[in-house]
Design a protein around this motif. Structure first.
Motif, PDB file in Angstrom:
ATOM      1  N   PHE A  96       0.810  -1.216   0.000  1.00 18.92           N
ATOM      2  CA  PHE A  96       0.000   0.000   0.000  1.00 18.92           C
ATOM      3  C   PHE A  96       0.845   1.269   0.000  1.00 18.92           C
ATOM      4  CE2 PHE A  96      -2.702  -3.328   1.591  1.00 18.92           C
ATOM      5  CZ  PHE A  96      -3.892  -3.109   0.907  1.00 18.92           C
ATOM      6  N   TRP A  97       2.169   1.125   0.143  1.00 16.21           N
ATOM      7  CA  TRP A  97       3.035   2.306   0.139  1.00 16.21           C
ATOM      8  C   TRP A  97       3.337   2.713  -1.284  1.00 16.21           C
ATOM      9  CZ3 TRP A  97       7.688   3.639  -1.983  1.00 16.21           C
ATOM     10  CH2 TRP A  97       8.209   4.871  -1.578  1.00 16.21           C
ATOM     11  N   ASN A  98       3.154   3.976  -1.578  1.00 20.99           N
ATOM     12  CA  ASN A  98       3.629   4.543  -2.835  1.00 20.99           C
ATOM     13  C   ASN A  98       3.705   6.046  -2.702  1.00 20.99           C
ATOM     14  OD1 ASN A  98       1.107   5.728  -4.061  1.00 20.99           O
ATOM     15  ND2 ASN A  98       0.439   3.618  -3.764  1.00 20.99           N
ATOM     16  N   THR A  99       4.135   6.703  -3.748  1.00 25.22           N
ATOM     17  CA  THR A  99       4.340   8.149  -3.689  1.00 25.22           C
ATOM     18  C   THR A  99       3.113   8.930  -4.132  1.00 25.22           C
ATOM     19  OG1 THR A  99       5.356   8.076  -5.888  1.00 25.22           O
ATOM     20  CG2 THR A  99       6.843   7.958  -3.986  1.00 25.22           C
ATOM     21  N   LYS A 100       2.062   8.239  -4.474  1.00 22.14           N
ATOM     22  CA  LYS A 100       0.815   8.883  -4.887  1.00 22.14           C
ATOM     23  C   LYS A 100      -0.265   8.586  -3.857  1.00 22.14           C
ATOM     24  CE  LYS A 100       1.909   8.608  -9.773  1.00 22.14           C
ATOM     25  NZ  LYS A 100       1.490   8.127 -11.093  1.00 22.14           N
ATOM     26  N   VAL A 101      -1.375   9.289  -3.974  1.00 25.34           N
ATOM     27  CA  VAL A 101      -2.515   9.015  -3.100  1.00 25.34           C
ATOM     28  C   VAL A 101      -3.451   8.096  -3.878  1.00 25.34           C
ATOM     29  CG1 VAL A 101      -4.458   9.986  -1.816  1.00 25.34           C
ATOM     30  CG2 VAL A 101      -2.318  11.274  -1.988  1.00 25.34           C
ATOM     31  N   ALA A 107     -10.277  -2.016   1.274  1.00 21.14           N
ATOM     32  CA  ALA A 107      -9.072  -2.204   2.089  1.00 21.14           C
ATOM     33  C   ALA A 107      -9.251  -1.477   3.423  1.00 21.14           C
ATOM     34  CB  ALA A 107      -7.851  -1.652   1.361  1.00 21.14           C
ATOM     35  N   THR A 108      -8.645  -2.030   4.439  1.00 19.83           N
ATOM     36  CA  THR A 108      -8.695  -1.363   5.739  1.00 19.83           C
ATOM     37  C   THR A 108      -7.516  -0.411   5.872  1.00 19.83           C
ATOM     38  OG1 THR A 108      -7.481  -3.168   6.771  1.00 19.83           O
ATOM     39  CG2 THR A 108      -9.878  -3.277   6.884  1.00 19.83           C
ATOM     40  N   ARG A 170     -12.484   5.127   5.117  1.00 17.86           N
ATOM     41  CA  ARG A 170     -13.236   4.831   6.353  1.00 17.86           C
ATOM     42  C   ARG A 170     -14.721   4.627   6.056  1.00 17.86           C
ATOM     43  NH1 ARG A 170     -10.157   9.241   8.092  1.00 17.86           N
ATOM     44  NH2 ARG A 170      -8.289   8.542   9.149  1.00 17.86           N
ATOM     45  N   SER A 171     -15.276   5.479   5.183  1.00 18.03           N
ATOM     46  CA  SER A 171     -16.708   5.340   4.873  1.00 18.03           C
ATOM     47  C   SER A 171     -16.992   4.081   4.042  1.00 18.03           C
ATOM     48  CB  SER A 171     -17.226   6.593   4.162  1.00 18.03           C
ATOM     49  OG  SER A 171     -16.680   6.697   2.871  1.00 18.03           O
ATOM     50  N   MET A 172     -16.045   3.681   3.195  1.00 15.09           N
ATOM     51  CA  MET A 172     -16.230   2.460   2.395  1.00 15.09           C
ATOM     52  C   MET A 172     -16.210   1.218   3.272  1.00 15.09           C
ATOM     53  SD  MET A 172     -13.786   3.072  -0.874  1.00 15.09           S
ATOM     54  CE  MET A 172     -13.877   4.547  -1.859  1.00 15.09           C
ATOM     55  N   THR A 173     -15.359   1.225   4.289  1.00 12.39           N
ATOM     56  CA  THR A 173     -15.263   0.045   5.136  1.00 12.39           C
ATOM     57  C   THR A 173     -16.407  -0.035   6.135  1.00 12.39           C
ATOM     58  OG1 THR A 173     -13.774   1.190   6.659  1.00 12.39           O
ATOM     59  CG2 THR A 173     -12.757  -0.152   4.938  1.00 12.39           C
ATOM     60  N   LYS A 174     -17.048   1.116   6.440  1.00 12.07           N
ATOM     61  CA  LYS A 174     -18.193   1.105   7.352  1.00 12.07           C
ATOM     62  C   LYS A 174     -19.481   0.725   6.635  1.00 12.07           C
ATOM     63  CE  LYS A 174     -16.422   4.469  10.619  1.00 12.07           C
ATOM     64  NZ  LYS A 174     -16.551   5.822  11.127  1.00 12.07           N
ATOM     65  N   GLY A 175     -19.587   1.164   5.388  1.00 13.61           N
ATOM     66  CA  GLY A 175     -20.841   0.954   4.671  1.00 13.61           C
ATOM     67  C   GLY A 175     -20.767  -0.192   3.774  1.00 13.61           C
TER      68      GLY A 175
END
Length: 175
Positions: A96-101, A107-108, A170-175
């Motif tokens: 999950f590490w990279n230089t972009k967002v 994914a959690t 966070r909203s994707m993992t909650k819903g």
């Protein structure tokens, strides 16, 4: 420019190139898994600042105005600690590490390693490096300009984009 300055700069440049390879590999993996890039328009500014950082150091070191005859062991220790912390960040995030967002739906949020203690440890580390590396090699002007540019880019673009992306995760993992 003394040999050890060249060695330090060479190591940092090689390290950054290796990190870019890791980041590209991780980016490709995330995109194959359905990852979504956020804030692509600001990425070029970070690349530009980091390239100019190294050019500025070389220009300042070769100008001969700031000769460094011996190693400052305190600065060198801070440099080594930041490199270890950087590796800790990269290994803690793994793929999950990279230089972009990039967010990956489903994914959690990673909260291991330094991310358990601070929200954006890599940005803190980079800020310290942008100050310490130039001072270590005798480039004080670079040590002033580039940490300020880093902070500006973080506040103006990167952190708002990343905070929105993290909230989306966070909203994707909650819903």
């Amino acid at each position: 420019m003394t040999i050890w300055i060249g060695v330090i700069l060479g190591v940092v440049v090689c390290q950054r190139l290796i990190e870019l390879v890791i980041a590209r590999k991780n980016e490709a993996w995330m995109l194959r898994q359905g990852g979504i890039e956020r804030g692509a328009e600001h990425y070029k500014w970070f690349i530009m600042v980091h390239v100019l950082f190294f050019i500025s150091i070389f220009v300042e070191c070769f100008s001969g105005n700031n000769p460094v005859e011996s190693i400052n062991y305190f600065l060198f220790s801070v440099f080594i600690l930041t490199q270890l912390a950087r590796i800790w960040c990269i290994t803690s995030l793994g793929k999950f590490w990279n230089t972009k967002v990039i967010i990956l739906p489903g994914a959690t949020l990673r909260t291991t390693g330094p991310y358990n203690y601070i929200k954006h440890p890599n940005y803190v580390i980079v800020g310290i490096e942008l100050f310490v590396i130039p001072l270590l090699v005798g480039a004080p002007i670079t040590a002033i300009i580039f940490p300020l540019l880093h902070i500006f880019l973080l506040i103006r673009w990167r952190l708002p984009v990343e905070e929105k992306a993290l909230a989306d995760i966070r909203s994707m993992t909650k819903g």
